[in-house]
Structure formats: structure tokens, C-alpha cells
Design a protein around this motif. Sequence first.
Motif, PDB file in Angstrom:
ATOM      1  N   VAL A   1       0.803  -1.286   0.034  1.00  0.00           N
ATOM      2  CA  VAL A   1      -0.126   0.073   0.023  1.00  0.00           C
ATOM      3  C   VAL A   1       0.913   1.313  -0.004  1.00  0.00           C
ATOM      4  N   CYS A   2       0.243   2.399  -0.534  1.00  0.00           N
ATOM      5  CA  CYS A   2       1.113   3.636  -0.471  1.00  0.00           C
ATOM      6  C   CYS A   2       0.856   4.458   0.804  1.00  0.00           C
ATOM      7  N   ASN A   3       1.983   5.174   1.058  1.00  0.00           N
ATOM      8  CA  ASN A   3       2.173   5.639   2.439  1.00  0.00           C
ATOM      9  C   ASN A   3       0.761   6.514   2.637  1.00  0.00           C
ATOM     10  N   TRP A   4       0.449   7.272   1.426  1.00  0.00           N
ATOM     11  CA  TRP A   4      -0.128   8.438   1.503  1.00  0.00           C
ATOM     12  C   TRP A   4      -1.531   8.322   1.849  1.00  0.00           C
ATOM     13  N   CYS A   5      -2.144   7.401   1.055  1.00  0.00           N
ATOM     14  CA  CYS A   5      -3.581   7.170   0.998  1.00  0.00           C
ATOM     15  C   CYS A   5      -3.905   5.787   1.737  1.00  0.00           C
ATOM     16  N   SER A   6      -3.748   4.760   0.999  1.00  0.00           N
ATOM     17  CA  SER A   6      -3.955   3.542   1.430  1.00  0.00           C
ATOM     18  C   SER A   6      -3.570   3.105   2.894  1.00  0.00           C
ATOM     19  N   TYR A   7      -2.294   3.252   3.146  1.00  0.00           N
ATOM     20  CA  TYR A   7      -1.882   2.899   4.538  1.00  0.00           C
ATOM     21  C   TYR A   7      -2.605   3.747   5.643  1.00  0.00           C
ATOM     22  N   ALA A   8      -2.763   5.106   5.345  1.00  0.00           N
ATOM     23  CA  ALA A   8      -3.420   6.105   6.098  1.00  0.00           C
ATOM     24  C   ALA A   8      -4.808   5.460   6.322  1.00  0.00           C
ATOM     25  N   GLY A   9      -5.566   5.105   5.245  1.00  0.00           N
ATOM     26  CA  GLY A   9      -6.807   4.418   5.179  1.00  0.00           C
ATOM     27  C   GLY A   9      -6.930   3.610   6.115  1.00  0.00           C
ATOM     28  N   ALA A  10      -5.982   2.492   5.975  1.00  0.00           N
ATOM     29  CA  ALA A  10      -5.936   1.246   6.820  1.00  0.00           C
ATOM     30  C   ALA A  10      -5.824   1.574   8.277  1.00  0.00           C
ATOM     31  N   ASP A  11      -5.148   2.680   8.308  1.00  0.00           N
ATOM     32  CA  ASP A  11      -4.511   3.237   9.920  1.00  0.00           C
ATOM     33  C   ASP A  11      -6.012   3.472  10.463  1.00  0.00           C
ATOM     34  N   GLY A  12      -6.850   4.303   9.548  1.00  0.00           N
ATOM     35  CA  GLY A  12      -7.993   5.061   9.951  1.00  0.00           C
ATOM     36  C   GLY A  12      -9.014   3.753  10.145  1.00  0.00           C
ATOM     37  N   ALA A  13      -8.781   2.831   9.639  1.00  0.00           N
ATOM     38  CA  ALA A  13      -9.797   1.555   9.826  1.00  0.00           C
ATOM     39  C   ALA A  13      -9.667   1.074  10.946  1.00  0.00           C
ATOM     40  N   GLY A  14      -8.230   0.919  11.351  1.00  0.00           N
ATOM     41  CA  GLY A  14      -7.877   0.291  12.596  1.00  0.00           C
ATOM     42  C   GLY A  14      -8.304   1.146  13.842  1.00  0.00           C
ATOM     43  N   THR A  15      -8.183   2.507  13.646  1.00  0.00           N
ATOM     44  CA  THR A  15      -8.282   3.408  14.882  1.00  0.00           C
ATOM     45  C   THR A  15      -9.811   3.384  15.138  1.00  0.00           C
ATOM     46  N   ALA A  16     -10.681   3.349  14.057  1.00  0.00           N
ATOM     47  CA  ALA A  16     -12.076   3.279  14.019  1.00  0.00           C
ATOM     48  C   ALA A  16     -12.438   1.868  14.322  1.00  0.00           C
ATOM     49  N   ARG A  17     -11.649   0.895  14.854  1.00  0.00           N
ATOM     50  CA  ARG A  17     -11.900  -0.294  15.275  1.00  0.00           C
ATOM     51  C   ARG A  17     -12.843  -1.114  14.212  1.00  0.00           C
TER      52      ARG A  17
END
Lengths: 268, 153
Positions: B28-44
Motif C-alpha cells: 500500500v502507498c504511504n499517503w492514501c491506503s496506509y493511512a486509510g488502513a490506519d483509519g480503519a484500525g483506529t475506528a476499530r
Amino acid sequence: MTHHNLTTFLKRKMPDPPGSRIGVCVKGCDSRTLVALLQENLIDKEKIYVIGVPCDGVVSRRRIEKAFNDEVVDISFADGKVTATTRTGESQEFAKDDLLFDHCKSCRYPNPAYADDLAADPVAEPVDQTPMWAGLEEFEALSPEEKDAKLAEVFETCIRCFACINVCPVCWCWDQCVCRSRKPALVSQRVGAKENLMFQMIHMLHVAGRCPSCGACDRACPVEIPLYLLHRKMNKELHEMLGFEAGLSLEGKPVFQTFDVNDPLGEH
Amino acid sequence: MAQATATAEAPGAASTGGTREVKVIGIVCNWCSYAGADGAGTARLKQPVNMRLVRVPCTGRIDPLLAIKAFEKGADGVLISGCHPGDCHYSEGNYYARRKFELLDRMLPHLGVEADRFHYTWVSASEGARWQSVVTDFVTKVKALGPRQGRAL
């Protein structure tokens, strides 16, 4: 027509004395590899003199050699017939059409795409310009498991002699090749189908956009691996994706070095 | 690269096949999908655990060979995701990338890898929910195919 793609030898060295030029004879597919190299400024146009040879197809030397138990020392052409003679004087006549490579029979670019001079009058281009991708149907029809088994069987025999990449006119990096690198370690020194196929994957993807499927690698392979299964398929897909064909004009660009925001690639 | 191969290479995993859990590599790219995945994790948001992510600066950097290498090393699926076309952090990286991935997508079935084992898509930094559905759908498909036992790739 000459068996070899002579563009390959331009990889070695450009002429030393300023102002001198190397003459190179190219048939249709060879000229496309040359144009692909010129597109990327890998060859200096001022240092070569290109003699274009309109081509009526290349005969498979291997097919001739397989008909004899002895070394073939002479091959002559006359009126659609090919006569081969061995060292002991044994001789046999073949119909030229039986010896032509499959991709030559459906060749759409028999005349050079770029040449300083032509050795003969251009031959007639085929009226039917539908691309033909000879020899792929049988493999394409297999199931994934069968393909995997077939590839394993074929690439098991690869001895990684590098003949395919040495003879490939558009495989350019020589001793900086990533297949010999430890970092990234794409290909290990283990021996097996997986490593050998990986090695070919590097070749295939690195010549994507330059390879016109001239078949030089196929002819060079000492263990007769059908490398066209990879390269021709890749070119087929590139053509279906973007209508791209390598090395057609000096103004063209290799497919992966450019893009169009409107590329018709499905939303995924 | 080192990461991609190390995560996929559990001892013996590639050859045993059978009933083991599938392993899916996500590049995944650092700027979008990784951040998106991070967001998904943060949002549980609940996601399958089969996904191993490799973060790269831009999808334009992803060599199709990385995906092929992952398969060769025994990955059961490879998902590539980056910014939507037009939204690349570096303006045009993903335009170059999608040509390469499309070719890879078409070549992999030819190399004996089922079409459902590879997917490329675009997930932006704000699309945590989309990331969840992309990963869930992809892993479900790979699970349906089961572990790979490729001999050639």
C-alpha cells in the motif's frame, strides 16, 4: 532471412573514432527493437547506419537440424524451397512454409520501421492487419493448475545460461542486471523452476514496452524453452489493454514510461 | 522488498498447503491506503487477520516483480492499493502504476495464479470503511481458493 537479430550487437560498443558509424542490417522485427532503443536514447542515431532488409520470413534452423543426425553445413533457398546439406553430403529439400516460424507467418511488419537505406524494394504488407498471437491458444486454454504444472515442467529444465538475455537486443543492463543482485534478492542461487521462472519474469517485465516478440530468445535457448509463451502473451495483453505495440516509430514512447489520465483501464 | 519476502516466508508454509490459514500480502502507498488502513484500525473496524501490509512511498514505486516475488515465496494473495487516480501525493505515480498493475493482473492467470489472488484498487486516506470492505472481500475470495501450492510461481 538472417536468423539473428543483429541489433543485439549494438549493445556491446559504439564506434570509438568520432564520426565513424556502425552499419547494421535489420529486418522488420529487428528494426522495431532498434527503434525501441532509439526511443530511449540508448543508441546514438548518428553513430549507426541502418540498412533495412524487407523480410519474407525466417526459417527455423532448429527444425532443419532436427531432420538430420549430422551437422548441417549448408542451407540454400530457391523458389520457396529450402535445401539443407550436411557435412557428409546428405541433403534434403523442405518447403519453406514448413520451416517458417509461426510468428513470421502472421507478421504484420515485414518492412523496417526505421532505416537509412533499404537493401531491396519493400515487400507487400499483409492486407489483414488483425494481430495474430501464434502459439498461445493451447496454453491459454489450460486451467491454473495445469498451467502451473506445465510451467514447472518447462522451467525445471532451464540452466540459466543467460543466452536469452545476452541475445536479447532490448535487455540492456548487462552486468548491473538485478537478477544477479543480492539486494534486492529477486533471484536466489537455488536451482529450480521457481527461481528460473522468476529470472524470466525479470526479463519479461524489464523489456515490456521494448519487446516486439522478435523471437531471438526462443531461438537462442539451448533447452528449447518456449519463451514466446511469456513475451508474446505480454505483448498481446499490452495490445489489448492500450493498443500498444513496441518500436513502431521514433516518436513513440515505451508503454511504461508514459501514461494517459484517460487510459481505458477499468476502475478497480 | 526484504519486508515483502520476509513476511510471506514462514518455514514450510509454501509447500504444505492443506488447511493452513491463507497469507495475503498488501502493498500500500504511504499517503492514501496506509493511512486509510490506519483509519480503519483506529475506528476499530473489524478486518481479517490474514493481511500483512507493506508500506511503500507510492504505488508508482511498486515493481510488479514485488507481487510476483511474493507469490513465488508462498503468498496466497497480493493486494495492491494506493491513492485514487488524480489524487496521487506525487501527482502522477499511480497513473504509471495502473498500467503496470493491469498488465500484471492479466499476466498472473497466465502464470498459473488464479485471477482472484491478485487485486489492485484505490483507497484514500479517509476511506477506512472502504478499506475494511476491500480487505474483507479480497481475503474471502482468497480463502475460498485456499492455500496455494504453486510449483512454478
